[in-house]
Design a protein around this motif. Structure first.
Motif, PDB file in Angstrom:
ATOM      1  N   MET A 260      28.657  -1.637 -37.149  1.00  0.00           N
ATOM      2  CA  MET A 260      29.467  -2.843 -36.986  1.00  0.00           C
ATOM      3  C   MET A 260      28.626  -4.020 -36.493  1.00  0.00           C
ATOM      4  SD  MET A 260      32.859  -1.093 -35.281  1.00  0.00           S
ATOM      5  CE  MET A 260      33.621  -2.694 -34.996  1.00  0.00           C
ATOM      6  N   PRO A 261      28.327  -4.984 -37.363  1.00  0.00           N
ATOM      7  CA  PRO A 261      27.561  -6.174 -36.952  1.00  0.00           C
ATOM      8  C   PRO A 261      28.257  -7.000 -35.870  1.00  0.00           C
ATOM      9  CG  PRO A 261      27.556  -5.956 -39.341  1.00  0.00           C
ATOM     10  CD  PRO A 261      28.531  -4.951 -38.814  1.00  0.00           C
ATOM     11  N   LEU A 262      29.512  -6.697 -35.569  1.00  0.00           N
ATOM     12  CA  LEU A 262      30.248  -7.414 -34.522  1.00  0.00           C
ATOM     13  C   LEU A 262      29.454  -7.434 -33.218  1.00  0.00           C
ATOM     14  CD1 LEU A 262      32.882  -8.705 -33.388  1.00  0.00           C
ATOM     15  CD2 LEU A 262      33.645  -6.358 -32.892  1.00  0.00           C
ATOM     16  N   TYR A 263      28.820  -6.303 -32.883  1.00  0.00           N
ATOM     17  CA  TYR A 263      28.121  -6.209 -31.601  1.00  0.00           C
ATOM     18  C   TYR A 263      26.805  -6.982 -31.621  1.00  0.00           C
ATOM     19  CZ  TYR A 263      31.750  -2.948 -30.452  1.00  0.00           C
ATOM     20  OH  TYR A 263      32.986  -2.397 -30.213  1.00  0.00           O
ATOM     21  N   ASP A 264      26.167  -7.081 -32.774  1.00  0.00           N
ATOM     22  CA  ASP A 264      25.003  -7.967 -32.884  1.00  0.00           C
ATOM     23  C   ASP A 264      25.427  -9.417 -32.716  1.00  0.00           C
ATOM     24  OD1 ASP A 264      22.566  -6.432 -33.435  1.00  0.00           O
ATOM     25  OD2 ASP A 264      23.605  -5.747 -35.235  1.00  0.00           O
ATOM     26  N   SER A 265      26.587  -9.727 -33.250  1.00  0.00           N
ATOM     27  CA  SER A 265      27.099 -11.096 -33.136  1.00  0.00           C
ATOM     28  C   SER A 265      27.444 -11.431 -31.690  1.00  0.00           C
ATOM     29  CB  SER A 265      28.328 -11.271 -34.027  1.00  0.00           C
ATOM     30  OG  SER A 265      28.829 -12.576 -33.941  1.00  0.00           O
ATOM     31  N   ILE A 266      28.055 -10.485 -30.982  1.00  0.00           N
ATOM     32  CA  ILE A 266      28.455 -10.714 -29.593  1.00  0.00           C
ATOM     33  C   ILE A 266      27.234 -10.931 -28.708  1.00  0.00           C
ATOM     34  CG2 ILE A 266      29.461  -9.601 -27.550  1.00  0.00           C
ATOM     35  CD1 ILE A 266      31.472  -8.236 -29.449  1.00  0.00           C
ATOM     36  N   TRP A 267      26.202 -10.110 -28.912  1.00  0.00           N
ATOM     37  CA  TRP A 267      25.022 -10.171 -28.035  1.00  0.00           C
ATOM     38  C   TRP A 267      23.851 -10.926 -28.667  1.00  0.00           C
ATOM     39  CZ3 TRP A 267      27.533  -5.066 -27.490  1.00  0.00           C
ATOM     40  CH2 TRP A 267      28.270  -4.991 -26.316  1.00  0.00           C
ATOM     41  N   LYS A 268      24.145 -11.716 -29.698  1.00  0.00           N
ATOM     42  CA  LYS A 268      23.204 -12.689 -30.267  1.00  0.00           C
ATOM     43  C   LYS A 268      21.923 -12.046 -30.826  1.00  0.00           C
ATOM     44  CE  LYS A 268      26.028 -15.792 -28.624  1.00  0.00           C
ATOM     45  NZ  LYS A 268      27.026 -16.453 -29.498  1.00  0.00           N
ATOM     46  N   THR A 269      22.068 -10.924 -31.497  1.00  0.00           N
ATOM     47  CA  THR A 269      20.884 -10.299 -32.107  1.00  0.00           C
ATOM     48  C   THR A 269      21.042 -10.167 -33.621  1.00  0.00           C
ATOM     49  OG1 THR A 269      21.837  -8.105 -31.633  1.00  0.00           O
ATOM     50  CG2 THR A 269      20.204  -8.981 -30.066  1.00  0.00           C
ATOM     51  N   ILE A 270      21.971 -10.884 -34.182  1.00  0.00           N
ATOM     52  CA  ILE A 270      22.180 -10.807 -35.627  1.00  0.00           C
ATOM     53  C   ILE A 270      21.110 -11.631 -36.343  1.00  0.00           C
ATOM     54  CG2 ILE A 270      23.717 -12.801 -35.880  1.00  0.00           C
ATOM     55  CD1 ILE A 270      25.477 -10.987 -37.685  1.00  0.00           C
ATOM     56  N   ASN A 271      20.581 -11.114 -37.421  1.00  0.00           N
ATOM     57  CA  ASN A 271      19.565 -11.810 -38.201  1.00  0.00           C
ATOM     58  C   ASN A 271      20.252 -12.854 -39.079  1.00  0.00           C
ATOM     59  OD1 ASN A 271      17.551 -12.488 -40.256  1.00  0.00           O
ATOM     60  ND2 ASN A 271      16.393 -10.737 -39.481  1.00  0.00           N
ATOM     61  N   THR A 272      19.837 -14.097 -38.965  1.00  0.00           N
ATOM     62  CA  THR A 272      20.494 -15.189 -39.692  1.00  0.00           C
ATOM     63  C   THR A 272      20.305 -15.084 -41.211  1.00  0.00           C
ATOM     64  OG1 THR A 272      18.536 -16.569 -39.345  1.00  0.00           O
ATOM     65  CG2 THR A 272      20.327 -16.777 -37.747  1.00  0.00           C
ATOM     66  N   LYS A 273      19.343 -14.281 -41.647  1.00  0.00           N
ATOM     67  CA  LYS A 273      19.120 -14.119 -43.091  1.00  0.00           C
ATOM     68  C   LYS A 273      20.061 -13.093 -43.715  1.00  0.00           C
ATOM     69  CE  LYS A 273      14.120 -14.638 -42.313  1.00  0.00           C
ATOM     70  NZ  LYS A 273      12.822 -13.921 -42.442  1.00  0.00           N
ATOM     71  N   SER A 274      20.789 -12.366 -42.895  1.00  0.00           N
ATOM     72  CA  SER A 274      21.533 -11.195 -43.365  1.00  0.00           C
ATOM     73  C   SER A 274      22.436 -11.489 -44.548  1.00  0.00           C
ATOM     74  CB  SER A 274      22.356 -10.605 -42.216  1.00  0.00           C
ATOM     75  OG  SER A 274      21.517 -10.179 -41.167  1.00  0.00           O
ATOM     76  N   TRP A 275      23.261 -12.524 -44.470  1.00  0.00           N
ATOM     77  CA  TRP A 275      24.276 -12.744 -45.496  1.00  0.00           C
ATOM     78  C   TRP A 275      23.672 -13.365 -46.758  1.00  0.00           C
ATOM     79  CZ3 TRP A 275      26.729  -9.527 -43.097  1.00  0.00           C
ATOM     80  CH2 TRP A 275      27.052  -9.629 -41.747  1.00  0.00           C
TER      81      TRP A 275
END
Length: 620
Positions: A260-275
């Motif tokens: 679940m990428p939700l938790y990367d989003s919450i803690w600011k570790t999501i890669n901006t290139k993902s989508w």
């Protein structure tokens, strides 16, 4: 990787004998069925079934990902999987054994877990809540911990050694990591029971879906359409994609989530290139055009199991018959019969060499079908369509393998070149290098050789080359007309070195035999002790003489800078190609613009050999 506490597996030294550890479950299952005479299935049966199903999930994902004819246009990373990674991930299934024993311990300590109903609808909701609320954030922070300096270099670097992932990569980690993973899996399954909603189907379902999603994330093939996230934008925070997790392996300090990428989003570790990357790879337009194509055909029923998308443990090693494959024979036999209805080649494997993509395409016909008169027209049509397809795609060289270049079928490829004179793709048979390999194996002090298959394409070239070297060639052939035709091609002062013989007895004093036509044990018996049998006959002759030596089929070892090669050609060892395959590659690397079809140009044998060595190919 530096080893830390609990980083190695207790059964690491057992190798494949580790599977005997399942014997304890099997023994207790048999005991419960015979001596206890229980009506309910033993929990040992459920553990064994679940282990088998988990292995099947990973195998099916592996097979799908390696069906390049389906998946290659949605590959995320194009490098491919090499032998080093395959060996490193060989024991990917250690975690299944570990978690089987963890389940065993739980059931022994809490025997009331055994008495679960088959189904409980409320359990699904409860399990999802526990997974999303506890397992997901727990895994996220444990994963973040594994990326700290100490834990990464002592534990997690093993998993990240694989930049290009595959489904089996999902199971490659240290003992400690999988202990924790067992806890993460156990929280929703045991927790649901504690709430009174547990069931057998929930345990099976949750664990198999868990493995399914892990395999999907490591598949290197984008299967989730981007349109799904456009219709349901919130969904991209609840379900990761193969592209999403691939970015974690290439850039590491982002995209830590379990599913679940939700938790990367919450803690600011999501890669901006993902989508953006997901949109590009899921479009199905990520295919890379091959520079070189090796066009092979199927050999026989059992050899089909050596295909790269069947079993990695077979395709990554030299082909040999395995007894455990016998139960698969009926399925493979049906597959062989179905091949009659397929009229299009398919991509079976690929590798990279010096920035160029090399692919193996397969004509869906078996060896015996090439000798059926009514099948030849259809086979030629399939080969012709493959050449035209390669020409349209922009392939630079297509090399015909084995029976695809048979003289009686298409004149060694001449048929296609004459029919389509404006082909941009170079059609080659690669036999010039095959001849060079055989000739360079012959001892320099040899004065006489015995040659069977003497009037074939290769036999002709070998005879003409050797006679120029003042070596007497005993050419076994019943056709005086064909022999004399070849003899006339030789320089006048060399023609006397070509001698026609009609019986094997004529070679009873010659210790260098070149076999281009199958010979029986009786025929081999005429060779004197100490004879060496060089071969270009397919399949190779069997070595019956203990007082003689037998050479292998002509082959060359690939240069060391090859990348993404993770399969063995039929009868070949790792990193070794049939000489005709290597000959086509040399044609590409030399940027030669001529076709290599029909008769072998004897003057080019030394040229091709020198070119092959200059590009890093080595004799085997």
């Amino acid at each position: 990787m530096d080893h830390g506490p609990l980083s190695t597996w207790p059964w690491e030294n057992l190798g494949s004998y580790k599977y005997l550890l399942y014997g304890s479950f099997l023994a207790r299952l048999i005991y419960s069925m015979i001596w206890e005479k229980t009506q309910n299935p033993s929990w040992c049966l459920h553990i064994l079934l679940l282990c088998a199903l988990r292995g099947l999930v990973h195998q099916l994902w592996f097979s799908y990902c390696n069906m390049l004819f389906i998946t290659r246009n949605r590959w995320i990373l194009q490098q491919g999987i090499g032998f080093k990674q395959i060996d490193r991930e060989w024991h990917w299934d250690n975690f299944i054994i570990l978690q089987a024993f963890m389940a065993d311990m739980a059931l022994l300590n809490f025997p009331f877990l055994v008495n679960l109903p088959l189904w409980n609808t409320r359990g699904i909701i409860c399990c999802m809540v526990l997974h999303m609320g506890i397992s997901e954030p727990l895994y996220y922070w444990f994963h973040r911990l594994l990326h700290t300096q100490y834990f990464f270099f002592h534990y997690h670097s093993l998993h990240h050694a694989s930049i290009v992932t595959q489904p089996f990569t999902a199971g490659v980690a240290t003992f400690l990591e999988h202990l924790m993973m067992g806890v993460i899996i156990g929280i929703p399954t045991v927790g649901t029971w504690l709430f009174g909603y547990g069931s057998i189907s929930l345990i099976y379902g949750y664990i198999l879906v868990f493995d399914f999603l892990r395999c999907m994330g490591h598949s290197n093939v984008e299967i989730i359409p981007h349109a799904l996230f456009q219709i349901f934008p919130f969904l991209k925070y609840f379900l990761y994609t193969p592209t999403y997790h691939s970015l974690h392996h290439t850039e590491m300090n982002t995209n830590f989530c379990l599913f679940m990428p939700l938790y990367d989003s919450i803690w600011k570790t999501i890669n901006t290139k993902s989508w953006d990357l997901h949109k590009r790879t899921s479009s199905g337009k990520n295919e890379r055009i091959a520079d070189f194509v090796f066009l092979i055909h199927l050999v026989d029923v059992m050899a089909t199991s050596h295909s790269p998308f069947f079993f990695r443990s077979l395709s990554s090693l030299k082909f040999s018959f395995k007894l455990f494959l016998l139960p698969m024979w009926p399925f493979l036999f049906v597959l062989m019969n179905c091949s009659w209805v397929f009229y299009k080649t398919f991509v079976a494997a690929s590798y990279n060499l010096r920035g160029r993509l090399h692919q193996t395409w397969v004509v869906p016909r078996y060896g015996f079908q090439y000798f059926l008169p009514f099948a030849r027209g259809g086979i030629n049509k399939v080969i012709e369509e493959a050449i035209l397809e390669a020409d349209r795609m922009g392939v630079k060289v297509i090399s015909l393998a084995a029976l695809n270049k048979n003289e009686s079928l298409n004149g060694g490829g001449t048929l296609y070149v004459n029919k389509h004179p404006n082909l941009r793709v170079r059609v080659v048979h690669g036999n010039t290098l095959t001849a060079a390999v055989i000739l360079n194996e012959i001892p320099q002090n040899a004065t006489q050789v015995f040659l069977t298959g003497a009037t074939s394409k290769l036999g002709r070239a070998i005879s003409l080359y050797l006679c120029r070297k003042k070596i007497c060639v005993l050419m076994l052939t019943q056709s005086s007309e064909r022999f004399e035709s070849i003899q006339r091609e030789a320089p006048i002062d060399c023609q006397k070195f070509l001698v026609q013989v009609t019986k094997y007895q004529a070679a009873q004093h010659c210790k260098t035999w070149i076999i281009g036509k199958w010979c029986t044990p009786r025929e081999q018996s005429w060779a004197p002790p100490g004879t060496h049998f060089h071969q270009f006959v397919v399949p190779p002759i069997l070595g019956f003489r203990r007082d003689c030596t037998y050479g292998k089929l002509a082959a060359m070892r690939l240069p060391e800078d090859v990348e993404g090669l993770g399969y063995c050609e039929y009868t070949m060892e790792r990193g070794v190609l049939h000489a005709c395959h290597a000959g086509g590659v040399v044609h590409l690397l030399q940027v030669w613009t001529h076709h290599e079809v029909g008769a072998i140009d004897v003057d080019q044998i030394d040229v091709v050999w020198t070119a092959a060595l200059s590009h890093g190919f080595k004799p085997v």
